[in-house]
Structure formats: structure tokens, C-alpha cells
Write an enzyme that holds these catalytic residues in place. Structure first.
Site, PDB file in Angstrom:
ATOM      1  N   TYR A  57      -6.616  36.734   1.938  1.00 37.14           N
ATOM      2  CA  TYR A  57      -5.747  36.920   3.095  1.00 37.14           C
ATOM      3  C   TYR A  57      -5.858  38.361   3.616  1.00 37.14           C
ATOM      4  O   TYR A  57      -5.378  39.301   2.971  1.00 37.14           O
ATOM      5  CB  TYR A  57      -4.282  36.630   2.750  1.00 37.14           C
ATOM      6  CG  TYR A  57      -3.989  35.202   2.361  1.00 37.14           C
ATOM      7  CD1 TYR A  57      -4.880  34.164   2.621  1.00 37.14           C
ATOM      8  CD2 TYR A  57      -2.789  34.870   1.736  1.00 37.14           C
ATOM      9  CE1 TYR A  57      -4.608  32.853   2.258  1.00 37.14           C
ATOM     10  CE2 TYR A  57      -2.496  33.560   1.383  1.00 37.14           C
ATOM     11  CZ  TYR A  57      -3.414  32.560   1.639  1.00 37.14           C
ATOM     12  OH  TYR A  57      -3.113  31.261   1.283  1.00 37.14           O
ATOM     13  N   PRO A 205       4.548  23.563   5.129  1.00 39.08           N
ATOM     14  CA  PRO A 205       5.687  22.669   5.355  1.00 39.08           C
ATOM     15  C   PRO A 205       6.105  22.591   6.820  1.00 39.08           C
ATOM     16  O   PRO A 205       6.746  21.618   7.230  1.00 39.08           O
ATOM     17  CB  PRO A 205       6.796  23.289   4.492  1.00 39.08           C
ATOM     18  CG  PRO A 205       6.441  24.741   4.416  1.00 39.08           C
ATOM     19  CD  PRO A 205       4.943  24.765   4.359  1.00 39.08           C
ATOM     20  N   LEU A 206       5.739  23.613   7.601  1.00 38.19           N
ATOM     21  CA  LEU A 206       6.030  23.614   9.045  1.00 38.19           C
ATOM     22  C   LEU A 206       4.810  23.211   9.860  1.00 38.19           C
ATOM     23  O   LEU A 206       4.816  23.306  11.084  1.00 38.19           O
ATOM     24  CB  LEU A 206       6.527  24.996   9.489  1.00 38.19           C
ATOM     25  CG  LEU A 206       7.795  25.500   8.787  1.00 38.19           C
ATOM     26  CD1 LEU A 206       8.154  26.897   9.264  1.00 38.19           C
ATOM     27  CD2 LEU A 206       8.963  24.547   9.017  1.00 38.19           C
ATOM     28  N   GLY A 209       3.456  25.765  12.263  1.00 40.87           N
ATOM     29  CA  GLY A 209       4.327  26.043  13.401  1.00 40.87           C
ATOM     30  C   GLY A 209       4.656  24.847  14.257  1.00 40.87           C
ATOM     31  O   GLY A 209       5.595  24.894  15.065  1.00 40.87           O
ATOM     32  N   LEU A 210       3.933  23.746  14.108  1.00 37.85           N
ATOM     33  CA  LEU A 210       4.194  22.563  14.928  1.00 37.85           C
ATOM     34  C   LEU A 210       5.612  22.040  14.729  1.00 37.85           C
ATOM     35  O   LEU A 210       6.249  21.548  15.669  1.00 37.85           O
ATOM     36  CB  LEU A 210       3.192  21.459  14.586  1.00 37.85           C
ATOM     37  CG  LEU A 210       1.839  21.523  15.303  1.00 37.85           C
ATOM     38  CD1 LEU A 210       0.811  20.659  14.576  1.00 37.85           C
ATOM     39  CD2 LEU A 210       1.989  21.059  16.746  1.00 37.85           C
ATOM     40  N   LEU A 211       6.119  22.157  13.503  1.00 36.65           N
ATOM     41  CA  LEU A 211       7.437  21.616  13.204  1.00 36.65           C
ATOM     42  C   LEU A 211       8.574  22.602  13.461  1.00 36.65           C
ATOM     43  O   LEU A 211       9.706  22.382  13.026  1.00 36.65           O
ATOM     44  CB  LEU A 211       7.477  21.108  11.759  1.00 36.65           C
ATOM     45  CG  LEU A 211       6.711  19.786  11.565  1.00 36.65           C
ATOM     46  CD1 LEU A 211       6.473  19.499  10.088  1.00 36.65           C
ATOM     47  CD2 LEU A 211       7.457  18.635  12.229  1.00 36.65           C
ATOM     48  N   THR A 212       8.286  23.670  14.183  1.00 34.50           N
ATOM     49  CA  THR A 212       9.368  24.528  14.684  1.00 34.50           C
ATOM     50  C   THR A 212       9.801  24.072  16.071  1.00 34.50           C
ATOM     51  O   THR A 212      10.844  24.498  16.565  1.00 34.50           O
ATOM     52  CB  THR A 212       8.926  26.000  14.766  1.00 34.50           C
ATOM     53  OG1 THR A 212       7.855  26.122  15.719  1.00 34.50           O
ATOM     54  CG2 THR A 212       8.471  26.511  13.404  1.00 34.50           C
ATOM     55  N   GLY A 213       8.968  23.248  16.705  1.00 37.30           N
ATOM     56  CA  GLY A 213       9.289  22.757  18.042  1.00 37.30           C
ATOM     57  C   GLY A 213       9.008  23.741  19.158  1.00 37.30           C
ATOM     58  O   GLY A 213       9.384  23.516  20.307  1.00 37.30           O
ATOM     59  N   LYS A 214       8.303  24.826  18.847  1.00 30.16           N
ATOM     60  CA  LYS A 214       8.088  25.862  19.872  1.00 30.16           C
ATOM     61  C   LYS A 214       6.843  25.628  20.721  1.00 30.16           C
ATOM     62  O   LYS A 214       6.622  26.339  21.698  1.00 30.16           O
ATOM     63  CB  LYS A 214       8.013  27.234  19.211  1.00 30.16           C
ATOM     64  CG  LYS A 214       6.845  27.409  18.247  1.00 30.16           C
ATOM     65  CD  LYS A 214       6.922  28.765  17.543  1.00 30.16           C
ATOM     66  CE  LYS A 214       5.793  28.942  16.538  1.00 30.16           C
ATOM     67  NZ  LYS A 214       5.916  30.224  15.806  1.00 30.16           N
TER      68      LYS A 214
END
Length: 309
Positions: A57, A205-206, A209-214
Site C-alpha cells: 500500500y 464491506p462498503l 464506496g458504492l454502498l455509501t450511496g454517494k
């Protein structure tokens, strides 16, 4: 913050951890080092004790940043890092084909992290090459005997590879991609981990970022952001699913927190490690560690929108 046991290792970890890929600065768009340090310190203040990184990273930068927040606090932190991808061309020849090479990568991580032991060390190679698998298993045995590692594991979504890696019943932890939008692990891998008492660390788990709804269907990604390589049709389908899931938001729970509570609702899961670049994002992530988690009705609705595939 709620805490769980990391499988047979017996290590107690915060059920919301800190995923430190983004702060490496090489794969998720712009990042500010001071903001990253503030975010990690804020996570500690809110009860997060599990910090996950990898040597690759930011080519070591993420580990170097983490070294700045663990000084004087090492006993409060469960430190997880991964090795095996640094400098790896994957084909045609294996690179980490001898235990000495794995141990050298481990020692390099220790130097960057400025510590003398790692709580959880993962093989970051998620495809099976016999020489590398054997090299990691031998190195793991030595590192454990020498007291430099408390628990060992592999980061993979491949069930056959996981079983191969665990053929001596020596794996303590699995790191796997699991979310509302990627439920493949529920079929075989998570039940296997429960049977074998292997701790489960959930990355993604997100769903990046797709599962933040942004995001909207028009959202684009540029620069060094790994999401620019997503298949467009797949991306738009996932945005549509996330939009439908927004109906489960409440005043006290965002879509992102719902997504984290979903993975925490599976009894095999020990901790989820969403990424965060800012203290605000950390606060939202940690806000998912509340009780109760999801109701049977909410889980049934999620299953309608995004079933196991």
C-alpha cells in the site's frame, strides 16, 4: 465499540477496524498524510483497536504512517499487515518461493512500522502457486516460534486456495471481500471458517464506496483511482441496487452503516475494515457498531435486492 474474538487466535478485536489501503496514496485518489494520521488517532479514541495495512500500500507508505500513531500505544493496537505482492509480477515465475524471502518482507514491514512484532500477518498472494504457498507456511511457522507473530492468515476469495493454505490446520485468520453486493463468501467460505474456527476479517464491506450511496450512474473516476477500471455496466447496476437499499436508511443510520451492520450480522465475521481518509469517515464507520444490528425484515429485503450468487 463492540469487540469480537478473532477465531482460534483468541485475539480481541474491535468489530469495526481501520483499513489503511487508501492512506497509502497510490490507488484511491488524493490523500493528505496529516488527515490520515488524524483519522487513525480519532479511530483509536473511538475504540478501534484493529488496524490493517500491507507492505504494497503506497509502496510502504501506509505502514510508515501507521508507525506514527502506534508510538507509545502499541499495547492498545492489534496490528495487521500483509506481504507477498510487493514487487510481484505474478507471471511467469513465483517471487516469494522461499521462506527466507517471506521473512525478509516481514522484517522490512517491521522496520517501516517501527515495532518488533505483528499481531496478524497475512499472505497477500491470493492465487495458488505451490512454491509460494509452501514458502509462506514455513515462514509462518518460524515467525510464530520466534514470537514475532501472534496469528497468521491469507487474503483470498478463492475457497480451494483457502483450503490448500489451511491443509495443516495452521491458519488463524482469513481476509476476504464480502458485502451486500458481493455475497459469494456465504456459500462455502464463511461456513468453512466457522467449522475451522478461522477468524474472518472483511475487506470491501462498503464495496469500494458504492454502498455509501454517494455515486450516481454518471460518476467517473480518474487519476490513480482503481475504480476507473470498473466495468461500466456492472457499476451502473450496483448504483441502482444501492439506490434501492437507501429505503432502509434511518435518521440514526446511513446506508454505509447499514452495509457494515450487514456483514457484522454474519456470525462468522470477526471484524470489518472499511477504509477511511478523514476523521469524519471514521466517525461514520464506527457508528455502525451499535445494537441491535439488522432485523429479519431488513435482511429479507436485502436478500431481494442483492441475493447470494
Amino acid at each position: 465499540m463492540e469487540y469480537r474474538t478473532l477465531g482460534k487466535s483468541g485475539i480481541k478485536v474491535s468489530e469495526i477496524g481501520f483499513g489503511a489501503w487508501a492512506i497509502g496514496g497510490d490507488a484511491w485518489g488524493p490523500v493528505d498524510d496529516q488527515q490520515s494520521i488524524q483519522a487513525m488517532n480519532h479511530a483509536l479514541e473511538l475504540g478501534v483497536n484493529f488496524f490493517d495495512t500491507a507492505d504494497v500500500y503506497g509502496n510502504g507508505h501506509s505502514e510508515t504512517l501507521i508507525s506514527q500513531i502506534i508510538k507509545g500505544k502499541r499495547d492498545r493496537i492489534i496490528l495487521s499487515t500483509k506481504g507477498g505482492l510487493m514487487g510481484h509480477s505474478r507471471k511467469p515465475e513465483p517471487i516469494y518461493d522461499q521462506p527466507e524471502k517471506v521473512i525478509q518482507a516481514f522484517e522490512d514491514s517491521l522496520k517501516r512500522l517501527q515495532t518488533d512484532y505483528i499481531d496478524v500477518y497475512f499472505c497477500h498472494i491470493w492465487w495458488h502457486v505451490e512454491q509460494e504457498t509452501e514458502a509462506f507456511l514455513e515462514a509462518f511457522d518460524k515467525l510464530k516460534r520466534d514470537g514475532k507473530v501472534r496469528a497468521v492468515g491469507v487474503s483470498t476469495d478463492d475457497f480451494e486456495y483457502l483450503k490448500t493454505f489451511n491443509r495443516h490446520k495452521s491458519i488463524d485468520v482469513l481476509q476476504i471481500d464480502y458485502s451486500i453486493l458481493n455475497r459469494a463468501a456465504e456459500k462455502e467460505i464463511l461456513p468453512y471458517c466457522q467449522e475451522e474456527n478461522i477468524g474472518v476479517v472483511v475487506r470491501g464491506p462498503l464495496q469500494k464506496g458504492l454502498l455509501t450511496g454517494k455515486f450516481t450512474k454518471a460518476t467517473t473516476f480518474t487519476g490513480n483511482d482503481v475504480r476507473q477500471y470498473w466495468d461500466r455496466k456492472w457499476f451502473e447496476e450496483q448504483v441502482e441496487k444501492a439506490g434501492k437499499l437507501k429505503s432502509l436508511e434511518r435518521e440514526d443510520r446511513t446506508l454505509g452503516q447499514l452495509a457494515l451492520q450487514f456483514v457484522l450480522s454474519h456470525s462468522a465475521v470477526s471484524t470489518a475494515i472499511p477504509g477511511a481518509k478523514t476523521a469524519k469517515q471514521v466517525t461514520e464507520n464506527v457508528g455502525a457498531s451499535t445494537r441491535p444490528l439488522l432485523t429479519e425484515g431488513e435482511l429479507a429485503y436485502i436478500n431481494e435486492i442483492s441475493p447470494v450468487w
